[in-house]
Enzyme design. Sequence first.
Site, PDB file in Angstrom:
ATOM      1  CD  GLU A   1      -1.340   0.049   3.662  1.00  0.00           C
ATOM      2  OE1 GLU A   1      -1.113   0.728   4.668  1.00  0.00           O
ATOM      3  OE2 GLU A   1      -2.352  -0.674   3.551  1.00  0.00           O
ATOM      4  CG  HIS A   2       3.973   1.899   2.567  1.00  0.00           C
ATOM      5  ND1 HIS A   2       4.871   1.263   3.417  1.00  0.00           N
ATOM      6  CD2 HIS A   2       2.906   2.214   3.336  1.00  0.00           C
ATOM      7  CE1 HIS A   2       4.367   1.214   4.629  1.00  0.00           C
ATOM      8  NE2 HIS A   2       3.183   1.778   4.613  1.00  0.00           N
TER       9      HIS A   2
END
Length: 198
Positions: free
Chosen positions: A89-90
């Site tokens: 998700e980063h």
Amino acid sequence: MDENGDRLRMAGNVDTLKIEQAVRMILEAIGEEPGREGLKETPKRVAAFYADIFSGLGENPDEHLQVQFTEQHEEMVVVRDIPIYSMCEHHLLPFFGSAHIAYIPRAGKITGLSKLVRVIEGYARRPQLQERLTTSVADAVMRRLNARGVLVVIEAEHMCMTMRGVKKPGSQTVTSAVRGDLQTSAATRAEAFALLRS
């Protein structure tokens, strides 16, 4: 129709039209021409890919564990080397590798082996952190099966470490989550790890 009068195109809970528009904007932002032959279908391809890889957002993976059987087996059950693919998700870059699950049934309550795989896939198919993925799977099996103990180990390579940043291809991140008897009994935990390594 959206507020601009454009027809919405949905795949599950994913607005594929919005993804297509965003991909065109990204291509323009990096100095590419979205209309050229090699790229004109790219927004649709990326939208279809995102609809698939993030399909876990539209489901509750725990529900796969509603399928249960009673069998006179209260010894450890291990499913190992389950291929996993997810998106960090980063950076929205993939991470991939293998997941391993061990659980000890309580009162003979077991589930189908494929259901364990579906739980992993359901949690992996969303913007994710490997640590959260590991914990979510362990908690789901513990909670839904009322298992005596659960161990989940995930080994993965993260493209955000391979392609960018430190650029260390082949490096593996290993996470584990241990619950119940597998947490409190060193001998039981050692047995589980031995079965995962064998």
